[in-house]
Scaffold this motif. Sequence first.
Motif, PDB file in Angstrom:
ATOM      1  N   ALA A 213      18.981  -4.559  -5.693  1.00 20.44           N
ATOM      2  CA  ALA A 213      20.156  -4.623  -4.826  1.00 20.44           C
ATOM      3  C   ALA A 213      21.119  -5.712  -5.279  1.00 20.44           C
ATOM      4  CB  ALA A 213      19.732  -4.863  -3.383  1.00 20.44           C
ATOM      5  N   GLU A 214      20.584  -6.812  -5.790  1.00 17.14           N
ATOM      6  CA  GLU A 214      21.414  -7.931  -6.241  1.00 17.14           C
ATOM      7  C   GLU A 214      21.719  -7.868  -7.733  1.00 17.14           C
ATOM      8  OE1 GLU A 214      22.810 -10.224  -4.327  1.00 17.14           O
ATOM      9  OE2 GLU A 214      21.941  -9.287  -2.531  1.00 17.14           O
ATOM     10  N   ASP A 215      21.120  -6.884  -8.424  1.00 17.25           N
ATOM     11  CA  ASP A 215      21.334  -6.723  -9.877  1.00 17.25           C
ATOM     12  C   ASP A 215      20.915  -7.969 -10.645  1.00 17.25           C
ATOM     13  OD1 ASP A 215      24.341  -4.880  -9.182  1.00 17.25           O
ATOM     14  OD2 ASP A 215      22.358  -4.101  -9.693  1.00 17.25           O
ATOM     15  N   THR A 216      19.776  -8.515 -10.282  1.00 19.50           N
ATOM     16  CA  THR A 216      19.276  -9.690 -10.972  1.00 19.50           C
ATOM     17  C   THR A 216      17.841  -9.458 -11.461  1.00 19.50           C
ATOM     18  OG1 THR A 216      18.469 -10.692  -8.938  1.00 19.50           O
ATOM     19  CG2 THR A 216      20.690 -11.306  -9.645  1.00 19.50           C
ATOM     20  N   VAL A 217      17.497 -10.163 -12.510  1.00 21.06           N
ATOM     21  CA  VAL A 217      16.113 -10.224 -12.964  1.00 21.06           C
ATOM     22  C   VAL A 217      15.814 -11.680 -13.268  1.00 21.06           C
ATOM     23  CG1 VAL A 217      16.698  -9.706 -15.368  1.00 21.06           C
ATOM     24  CG2 VAL A 217      14.370  -9.335 -14.549  1.00 21.06           C
ATOM     25  N   ASP A 218      14.709 -12.183 -12.729  1.00 24.29           N
ATOM     26  CA  ASP A 218      14.332 -13.576 -12.892  1.00 24.29           C
ATOM     27  C   ASP A 218      13.058 -13.691 -13.714  1.00 24.29           C
ATOM     28  OD1 ASP A 218      15.278 -14.696  -9.531  1.00 24.29           O
ATOM     29  OD2 ASP A 218      16.474 -14.184 -11.298  1.00 24.29           O
ATOM     30  N   LEU A 219      12.915 -14.848 -14.317  1.00 23.04           N
ATOM     31  CA  LEU A 219      11.677 -15.163 -15.028  1.00 23.04           C
ATOM     32  C   LEU A 219      11.231 -16.541 -14.561  1.00 23.04           C
ATOM     33  CD1 LEU A 219       9.666 -14.153 -17.203  1.00 23.04           C
ATOM     34  CD2 LEU A 219      10.950 -15.560 -18.845  1.00 23.04           C
ATOM     35  N   GLN A 220      10.170 -16.567 -13.784  1.00 26.17           N
ATOM     36  CA  GLN A 220       9.576 -17.827 -13.342  1.00 26.17           C
ATOM     37  C   GLN A 220       8.581 -18.269 -14.400  1.00 26.17           C
ATOM     38  OE1 GLN A 220      10.157 -19.807 -10.562  1.00 26.17           O
ATOM     39  NE2 GLN A 220       8.737 -21.244 -11.548  1.00 26.17           N
ATOM     40  N   MET A 221       8.800 -19.453 -14.942  1.00 28.23           N
ATOM     41  CA  MET A 221       7.943 -19.953 -16.020  1.00 28.23           C
ATOM     42  C   MET A 221       7.264 -21.231 -15.545  1.00 28.23           C
ATOM     43  SD  MET A 221      10.389 -19.265 -19.324  1.00 28.23           S
ATOM     44  CE  MET A 221      11.566 -20.547 -18.891  1.00 28.23           C
ATOM     45  N   ASN A 222       5.956 -21.199 -15.501  1.00 30.28           N
ATOM     46  CA  ASN A 222       5.159 -22.343 -15.073  1.00 30.28           C
ATOM     47  C   ASN A 222       4.302 -22.863 -16.215  1.00 30.28           C
ATOM     48  OD1 ASN A 222       6.144 -21.999 -12.398  1.00 30.28           O
ATOM     49  ND2 ASN A 222       4.498 -20.556 -11.942  1.00 30.28           N
ATOM     50  N   ASN A 223       3.867 -24.104 -16.068  1.00 25.89           N
ATOM     51  CA  ASN A 223       3.002 -24.722 -17.078  1.00 25.89           C
ATOM     52  C   ASN A 223       3.582 -24.528 -18.484  1.00 25.89           C
ATOM     53  OD1 ASN A 223       0.804 -26.045 -18.183  1.00 25.89           O
ATOM     54  ND2 ASN A 223      -0.488 -24.221 -18.218  1.00 25.89           N
ATOM     55  N   LEU A 224       4.821 -24.905 -18.626  1.00 26.76           N
ATOM     56  CA  LEU A 224       5.514 -24.683 -19.886  1.00 26.76           C
ATOM     57  C   LEU A 224       4.926 -25.529 -21.010  1.00 26.76           C
ATOM     58  CD1 LEU A 224       9.089 -24.358 -18.468  1.00 26.76           C
ATOM     59  CD2 LEU A 224       8.009 -22.698 -19.990  1.00 26.76           C
ATOM     60  N   LYS A 225       4.941 -24.944 -22.193  1.00 25.54           N
ATOM     61  CA  LYS A 225       4.417 -25.590 -23.387  1.00 25.54           C
ATOM     62  C   LYS A 225       5.546 -25.741 -24.411  1.00 25.54           C
ATOM     63  CE  LYS A 225       0.014 -23.223 -22.616  1.00 25.54           C
ATOM     64  NZ  LYS A 225      -1.015 -22.321 -23.193  1.00 25.54           N
ATOM     65  N   PRO A 226       5.417 -26.657 -25.348  1.00 23.23           N
ATOM     66  CA  PRO A 226       6.463 -26.813 -26.367  1.00 23.23           C
ATOM     67  C   PRO A 226       6.763 -25.511 -27.107  1.00 23.23           C
ATOM     68  CG  PRO A 226       4.999 -28.690 -26.404  1.00 23.23           C
ATOM     69  CD  PRO A 226       4.391 -27.704 -25.438  1.00 23.23           C
ATOM     70  N   GLU A 227       5.764 -24.691 -27.292  1.00 18.21           N
ATOM     71  CA  GLU A 227       5.974 -23.425 -28.015  1.00 18.21           C
ATOM     72  C   GLU A 227       6.739 -22.394 -27.189  1.00 18.21           C
ATOM     73  OE1 GLU A 227       3.082 -24.990 -27.520  1.00 18.21           O
ATOM     74  OE2 GLU A 227       1.440 -23.575 -27.105  1.00 18.21           O
ATOM     75  N   ASP A 228       6.984 -22.675 -25.922  1.00 21.25           N
ATOM     76  CA  ASP A 228       7.804 -21.777 -25.101  1.00 21.25           C
ATOM     77  C   ASP A 228       9.299 -22.024 -25.307  1.00 21.25           C
ATOM     78  OD1 ASP A 228       5.470 -22.310 -22.437  1.00 21.25           O
ATOM     79  OD2 ASP A 228       5.597 -20.559 -23.768  1.00 21.25           O
ATOM     80  N   ALA A 229       9.636 -23.069 -26.006  1.00 20.79           N
ATOM     81  CA  ALA A 229      11.038 -23.418 -26.195  1.00 20.79           C
ATOM     82  C   ALA A 229      11.765 -22.363 -27.032  1.00 20.79           C
ATOM     83  CB  ALA A 229      11.147 -24.779 -26.876  1.00 20.79           C
ATOM     84  N   GLY A 230      13.044 -22.230 -26.743  1.00 28.01           N
ATOM     85  CA  GLY A 230      13.862 -21.298 -27.505  1.00 28.01           C
ATOM     86  C   GLY A 230      15.038 -20.835 -26.682  1.00 28.01           C
TER      87      GLY A 230
ATOM     88  N   PRO B 281       6.488 -30.828 -20.822  1.00 31.06           N
ATOM     89  CA  PRO B 281       5.315 -29.945 -20.867  1.00 31.06           C
ATOM     90  C   PRO B 281       4.583 -29.952 -19.535  1.00 31.06           C
ATOM     91  CG  PRO B 281       5.455 -31.224 -22.875  1.00 31.06           C
ATOM     92  CD  PRO B 281       6.514 -31.769 -21.953  1.00 31.06           C
ATOM     93  N   GLY B 282       4.182 -28.759 -19.104  1.00 26.74           N
ATOM     94  CA  GLY B 282       3.546 -28.619 -17.799  1.00 26.74           C
ATOM     95  C   GLY B 282       4.515 -28.341 -16.676  1.00 26.74           C
ATOM     96  N   GLY B 283       5.796 -28.463 -16.947  1.00 29.21           N
ATOM     97  CA  GLY B 283       6.801 -28.230 -15.922  1.00 29.21           C
ATOM     98  C   GLY B 283       7.145 -26.765 -15.758  1.00 29.21           C
TER      99      GLY B 283
END
Length: 119
Positions: free
Chosen positions: A74-91, A14-16
């Motif tokens: 151009a690179e055909d990518t999509v990223d998701l930067q997730m900060n301050n993670l919480k247990p409820e973000d799991a999945g 958590p928090g990572g």
Amino acid sequence: QVHLVESGGGLVQPGGSLRLSCLASGLTFSIRTMAWYRQAPGKERELVAQITGIADTWYADAAKGRFTISRDIAEDTVDLQMNNLKPEDAGLYYCRAHTIVADKEGDYWGRGTQVTVSS
């Protein structure tokens, strides 16, 4: 046809932070909107964030201020930067691409990448 492959999931305290990435291949010129969804055990898949071809973004309330979606056409990518993670973000996090070719719409999904938030 569009093929999507997610990566970047893992175990974090958590928090990572984690950065998820989705690589598209195939008829990527047809992709309009890309998005990240999360599915927790026993729950329905829910939209976390999405981004259009002109970089308009949308976030679920729980993601606002902590998650950032970005796209490299151009690179055909999509990223998701997730900060301050919480247990409820799991999945299991899925990447989705919405396509339009000759006025025909389609939706493609990756197989997902697992995010675990635990101490």
